[in-house]
Enzyme design. Structure first.
Site: not given
Lengths: 668, 685
Positions: B259, B587, B640
């Site tokens: 991320s 995602d 995610h």
């Protein structure tokens, strides 16, 4: 329980009791109506009772949780008077702030260990603590636990298929078990003057391994070197203050030699690494010259609380949860740990005393300890008693004696039979067949055990021979990593080997004249110093030797209690071991300290906590509890904030360490 | 014990005495009472299904029954617990497939390259080192991450401690909250909610341990350069990588950022080679010497649209995972009526969120009438997750492209539009956004009426301005930044000293040596390290927020946030508009475009962003929801965070860590339209 019975009784209308009779008084009909309803079975009462307890518990819990945080403090203050500021707060008011980065080096046992790879039985414990924390697994699957905590008997490294690694970071040793602080108080106080992760570093290592093996397996020493360099670089070139505790003291001694030794054996930092990176080493309760406890630990796993764990789970370790072989399991496990070898008394008879002589022998009074609550009393009393010379001398030099009479008789009256002779004359009998747990005692025969007992008395020097005799493999493995002698000539090239690095009597301190070494330890607690042993009459599979707990000194003042002779110390480390190097061995420019690093002794007289509310006390001198001692914390913080030993007040001594040190005849 | 006994006695004697006296005076009433009581109790017992042979006597009062009941429940509970613990471990678990770690170990893979994990935003734990009196007793306890119990206990205190100083983006005076170090920092976010734990466990299976596995925890609230200024996080990471490189036999490290960690590490790559004092002084060859591969998981290279809604109105649907965890706290009005305001106030002090704003402006994200994702067909029905329907989808896709329903195409380029109309109409019919108007109005008078205690920058805007902003306008990525500068001038001024969101025309311009450009892949060059590899690993197949339909909030309450997502708007079945949000493939947090573009085009081959021609690989993982509850968060998830438990992804990472190159693990693996989308983007390379 009485009430349960009553409950039952009142419930049944048949038994005469006051409810029944009252109802009879009141209404006849009622009795009819009620009679079937009054059977309280035991089951109901139990349920009722449990429910009641639970509800009360929850209620109290709720109350406790909703209570403002200030109440406990208020209550404490009401009982014990206003709390003194913690040293951190106090010193912040004085204007102290972060200056030098701080490195903690934890000791044996206190560091957490976690599982990275294990056998089937340890399923689901990945990255869970096996050592430290709650010890929950110890209770749930003890055998599996012991198997994973053991190292390989041959190499002293991981057994195949098992990887247990030290927990890293401050959490490694801030609390040993829930609520039992080790470093937490010191960390909290340092944080109060502004320390945080970027200026503090816990050099956690696997305390089961020999020191050099921590580098071989985990590169722990390299990591420590890199982290110290990083701390110095990111804090504007300020040197670090290192605070080792207990065995960490020896570990750091090893590190200081390692880091300046050339690679591959050493870290290749160059000969001025310590001078450039270290401001001060503040050893807390350092067993520089070893601890007698480790002898009994190795010899018969009996040392009273050698592991702090015993204080926690005494019931568990003393009773036979493992079946009848708790001690054997323990012995098997601890004997795979090379690190215990690092704490066997060093320096032999020269330091620890011979058959009829010991440094503490004539001047230490065991009975005076009861009264020691404050320092002034203590000194005065000690002096008085010494003048009066009414103390019977104790032969501390005899670290192990078989029988009380032997321990006290003059050496000329003891008939000793050399045990070494038995080595060759007796063949190995087959005793291993019937025992589940293999320990090395099974490989030496009864004759040899007898021979050991016949030698009667062992001094620090002959202890090593004894251990070589009863545990040859252990000593062969450990002997490659540790040495326990005194060097005649420190320039002899053999002393460049790492096995000498953790023995202060066989290494030189680094060339760093600006560095300071502190020895900080508690005094005023009887500390194990010598043992009275007996032969165990048990079966073949048990450990053949035992401390003879029936041996008691005659009077109240005697130093002999339950088979153990005590001397002054911090409950684990005798003053002699913690203080000698700083009092004499390294004081001034000596051959052990060629650059004349300044040394300071800071003793903290033990005062037990006045009441339960104080927990483990703020004036404790005990080996681990001293980490919460306010005076010690204050000293540490002052040095971390930039003070020197002189500014701190130099030496601060309660015990007779200087007198004892003077009596030791060591070439300097 | 004694006191309990006494209490018990009291309980017991009292009713007896009472009954007795009452009975004396009026036996009949008493009898009735008794009967009633008995009825109730027996009914209770019946309901509980407990066979009670005995009828209850008078002394069996309500309290007693309660106690009895609790006792019963407790005992059964303990009994079951005991049974559960005695149960052999193997019986409980369904026979599991061996994890990727075990499988690869059997193949003979061993730990080779040291691994560095770089966590993303929100997932890292934060602990307290110094605080106000209200946080008494929380020293070195986790304020963020862990059980979050303190958030429930003293929410306002916690908010205060988690906020940074509005002016500087650093610690407020008297408060020090620091990142938790070590693997524990982000292995689990909350109990049972894994982040890195599964990956760590699988790495351990092939021999990794602390000496060759490092978690580069940092304070994710700060701007990247500030983590170095305050905590020396970048220096520590550098020293750690150098140490691992040396102690593991001069093996280069494999870095696994997740991320926001991806752009944090991008920042690090530039920082480490830049000379001090701004950089780490590692010299130009540092990355080539120390880094084998960077395996970005769900990277937010070009930003995420979620950050926009989060900053604009604190509303982004689970912009922070915390909303997934404790929806109750933030959605209900637990903190008074100003939950959102509090959250907005707090999150606007976090510079790092600004780093997540969409980068590259209209060239990347599309303008009023065009966007790279144009033609994406959304299908919210469950079956789209399975293989077959996806191919159907592709067929549909081509149909759509054939001009079947062109006018339904979502205009993703308009990241914020006020009213549904503004989001669909052709641009010529919309009022133009005049940036001059912004600059004029932003010097508005302050409206410091004293209502409410939560200050947000909206309070300093006049009503007039607020309406101006909303008047039927649509904003693209470029004008969005102007919009934010208008509504939150102080925050943007603070944060834009640390982050930039444009595209560089000339990368050799010396101004790009400033650290504010380092985390923007469109304004930095990758280091000169031809042997390094860049991976983009991300999930696809989940609708992901891309643009929003807003409305001015109706409430006239003086302190409320004046805008909110207009959740009343939803398109018909196949439309991408749901509850005021347009969705694209991604995602769940990061759209495919942001995660994949740099690897697919921006850095592919030798480009001006990648002068040394570092090899890039795209590995996509199609989302498959867990089939049953037993599977937890699934081993084929593409979401995610859940993707960190995806077996295929873990296998890829393990193989690379054990020495494989990108080509050996199969090169690109693409399910989405990323290549087509990238082709549509006109960026000089």
């Amino acid at each position: 329980m009485s009430f349960l019975r009553r409950r039952k009784g009142t419930g049944s209308s048949k038994s005469p009791n006051f409810v029944g009779s009252k109802i009879e008084d009141g209404d006849g009909k009622k009795k009819l109506f009620e009679s079937p309803g009054k059977k309280w079975s035991c089951w109901d009462s139990c349920c009722w009772f449990i429910g009641f307890i639970c509800s009360m518990w929850w209620l109290l819990l709720l109350l406790y949780n909703t209570m403002p945080a200030s109440i406990p403090q208020y209550v404490t203050e009401a009982i014990t008077g206003p709390l003194t500021d913690s040293p951190g707060v106090k010193l912040r008011k004085e204007g102290l702030t972060v200056n030098h980065p701080v490195v903690f080096v934890p000791g044996i046992v206190t560091g957490g260990l976690e599982l990275w790879e294990g056998h089937q039985c340890a399923d689901g414990l990945f990255r869970k603590r096996l050592w430290g924390g709650t010890f929950g697994e110890l209770y749930k699957r003890p055998l599996c636990w012991a198997q994973h905590m053991s190292l390989d008997n041959e190499s002293g490294l991981d057994p195949p298929g098992i990887r247990v690694r030290p927990v890293s970071g401050l959490v490694a040793a801030d609390y040993f078990a829930a609520g039992y602080f080790v470093w937490a108080v010191l960390i909290a106080n340092l944080a109060q003057i502004g320390y945080e992760e970027k200026t503090m570093y816990m050099a956690a290592y696997d305390w089961r391994l020999s020191f050099q093996n921590t580098e071989v397996r985990d590169q722990t020493l390299s990591r420590m070197k890199s982290n110290i360099e990083l701390l110095v670089a990111t804090n504007g070139g300020k040197k670090v203050v290192v605070i080792p505790h207990s065995m960490g003291v020896l570990y750091f001694l090893h590190f200081m030699k390692w880091v300046e030794a050339p690679a591959p054996m050493g870290g290749g930092g160059g000969s001025d690494w310590c001078a450039k990176h270290i401001k001060a080493v503040m050893n807390i309760g350092g067993p520089f010259l070893g601890v007698p406890k480790s002898v009994s630990g190795l010899f018969s796993v009996e040392a009273r609380d050698i592991a702090v764990a015993r204080a926690f789970a005494p019931g568990f370790l003393d009773k036979d949860v493992f079946g009848l072989q708790t001690f054997q399991h323990l012995m098997r496990m601890t004997r795979t740990w090379d690190s215990t070898m690092s704490m066997i008394p060093k320096g032999g008879d020269t330091i620890w005393g011979g058959l009829d002589w010991s440094p503490e022998g004539q001047s230490f009074n065991c009975g005076a300890k009861r009264l020691r609550n404050n320092s002034i009393n203590n000194i005065v009393q000690n002096a008085n008693l010494n003048l009066a010379d009414n103390v019977k001398s104790v032969n501390y030099g005899r670290i192990i004696s078989f029988g009380k009479d032997v321990a006290e008789a003059h050496s000329s009256k003891i008939k000793r039979v050399d045990f070494q002779g038995a080595v060759n004359s007796v063949k190995l009998p087959n005793l291993t067949t019937s025992c589940d747990i293999w320990i090395e005692y099974h490989e030496i025969g009864n004759h040899r055990i007898k021979a050991v007992a016949d030698y009667k008395v062992y001094t620090a020097g002959s202890i090593l021979d004894l251990l070589h005799f009863v545990a040859p493999k252990l000593m062969a493995r450990g002997g490659a990593h540790f040495s326990h002698g005194i060097a005649d000539n420190l320039d002899d090239p053999k002393y460049q080997h790492y096995k000498y690095w953790s023995n202060p009597l066989e290494t030189k301190l680094p060339n760093a004249p600006d560095m300071e070494i502190y020895s900080m330890y508690g005094v005023g607690i009887p500390t194990e110093r010598a043992y009275v042993y007996k032969l165990n009459s048990g079966t073949d599979c048990s450990i053949p030797f035992q401390i003879d707990t029936s041996a008691e000194g005659g009077s109240e003042d005697s130093c002999l209690k339950g088979g153990v002779f005590s001397a002054d110390g911090d409950e684990t480390v005798p003053v002699l071991s913690a203080g000698f190097m700083c009092a004499k061995g390294w004081r001034g420019k000596t051959r052990f300290n060629p650059s004349g690093i300044r040394t300071y002794i800071r003793e903290y007289s033990h005062a037990p906590p006045a009441n339960l509310l104080e927990g483990r006390g703020t004036q404790s001198g005990a080996h681990v509890d001293i980490m919460g001692n306010f005076a010690l914390i204050e000293d540490v913080i002052r040095v971390a904030a930039g003070a020197t030993g002189k500014e701190l007040g130099g030496d601060h001594v309660y015990s007779d360490i200087f007198k004892w040190a003077a009596r030791i005849n060591l070439q300097l | 014990m004694a006191s309990i006994l006494r209490l018990r006695k009291l309980h017991y004697v009292e009713p007896a005495v009472k009954c007795c006296s009452v009975g004396f005076e009026s036996p009949k009433i008493d009898e009735k009472l008794d009967k009633k009581e008995e009825d109730v109790i027996s009914a209770n017992n019946l309901a509980l299904g407990i066979k009670n042979k005995r009828k209850q006597g008078k002394e069996w009062r309500c309290v007693d029954s309660c106690c009895w009941l609790i006792g019963c429940l407790c005992t059964t509970w303990w009994l079951l617990l005991l049974l559960f613990h005695c149960w052999p471990v193997t019986l409980l678990r369904a026979p599991e497939l061996p994890g990727p770690g075990v499988r690869l170990k059997r193949e003979g893979l061993m730990a080779l390259h040291p691994v560095v994990l770089v966590p993303g935003i929100v997932t890292g734990g934060l602990e307290l080192w110094e605080g106000r009196p209200c946080a008494h007793g929380l020293f070195r306890k986790r304020l963020w991450g862990g059980s979050f119990t303190e958030i429930f206990k003293r929410p306002l205190c916690l908010l205060e401690h988690l906020s940074l100083r509005y002016e500087t983006g650093l610690d407020p005076p008297g408060i020090r909250v620091r990142a938790v170090p070590g693997l524990v920092a982000a292995d689990y976010f909350a109990p049972g909610y894994f982040v890195w734990a599964v990956l760590i466990e699988n790495l351990a299976k092939i021999g990794y341990e602390e000496k060759n596995l490092h978690m580069a925890a940092y304070d994710w609230r700060l701007s990247f350069q500030n983590t170095e200024i305050r905590d020396h996080s970048l220096t520590r990471l550098k020293s750690k990588i150098e140490l691992m490189y040396i102690t593991n036999g001069y093996k280069k490290v494999v870095v696994v950022p997740h991320s926001m960690g991806a752009i944090y590490f991008l920042h690090f790559l530039k920082w480490v080679e830049t000379p001090p004092p701004m950089g780490g002084g590692g010299g130009p060859g540092w990355c080539a010497k120390h880094i084998k591969a960077t395996m970005n998981i769900g990277p937010t290279f070009l930003g995420v649209p979620k950050a926009v809604s989060n900053l604009f109105s604190a509303e982004g649907r689970d912009a922070s995972y915390i909303r997934g965890m404790v929806p109750g706290v933030f959605d209900s009005a637990m903190l008074g009526l100003q939950t959102f305001e509090h959250v907005m106030r707090m999150s606007r002090t976090w510079d790092s969120i600004v780093s997540l704003l969409p980068k590259g402006g209209d060239a990347i994200w599309g303008n009023m009438d065009w966007s790279p994702e144009e033609g994406h067909v959304c299908d919210f029905s469950k079956k789209s997750h399975s293989q077959t329907s996806l191919s159907d989808n592709n067929v549909n896709n081509s149909d759509v492209k054939g001009g079947f329903r062109v006018k339904d195409l979502a205009k993703y380029g308009r990241i914020i539009s006020f009213g549904k109309a503004a989001s669909v109409l052709h641009s010529s019919k919309l009022p133009t956004v005049d940036s001059k108007e912004f600059s004029r109005t932003s010097t508005s008078q302050t409206l410091n009426t004293s209502c409410g205690e939560v200050w947000t920058e909206y309070d300093e805007m006049s009503r007039q301005n607020i309406q101006n902003v909303a008047a039927d306008k649509a904003y693209t990525t470029t004008t969005l930044l102007d919009l934010l500068r208008l509504v939150a001038p102080k925050m943007m001024r603070r944060a834009e000293a640390h982050f930039s969101h444009g595209i560089a025309d000339d990368l050799d311009d010396p101004k790009y040596n400033h650290y504010k450009y380092w985390s923007n892949p469109l304004e930095t060059k990758l280091p000169d390290a031809p042997d390094m590899e860049m991976y983009c690993l991300y999930g696809v197949g989940i609708p992901t927020e891309r643009s929003y339909v807003y409305k001015a909030s109706p409430s006239s309450r003086c302190k409320s946030i004046p805008y909110q997502i207009d959740s009343s708007h939803s398109g018909e079945d196949n439309s991408c508009l749901r509850g005021g949000v347009y969705f694209v493939d991604g995602d769940e947090s990061v759209p495919v475009l942001s995660a994949g573009f740099m690897c697919a085009k921006g850095w592919r081959g030798r480009t001006r962003f990648n002068p040394s021609g570092i090899a890039t690989h795209i590995r996509e993982y199609r989302h498959k929801p867990p089939t049953s509850l037993l599977e937890g968060r699934g081993i084929e998830s593409g979401a995610h965070v859940d993707i960190m438990g995806n077996s295929a992804l873990i296998e890829d990472i393990l193989r690379v860590a054990a020495g494989a190159t990108g080509d050996e693990i199969g090169g690109d693996r693409i399910y989405s339209d990323i290549l087509r989308m990238s082709k549509g983007i006109n960026l000089p390379l």
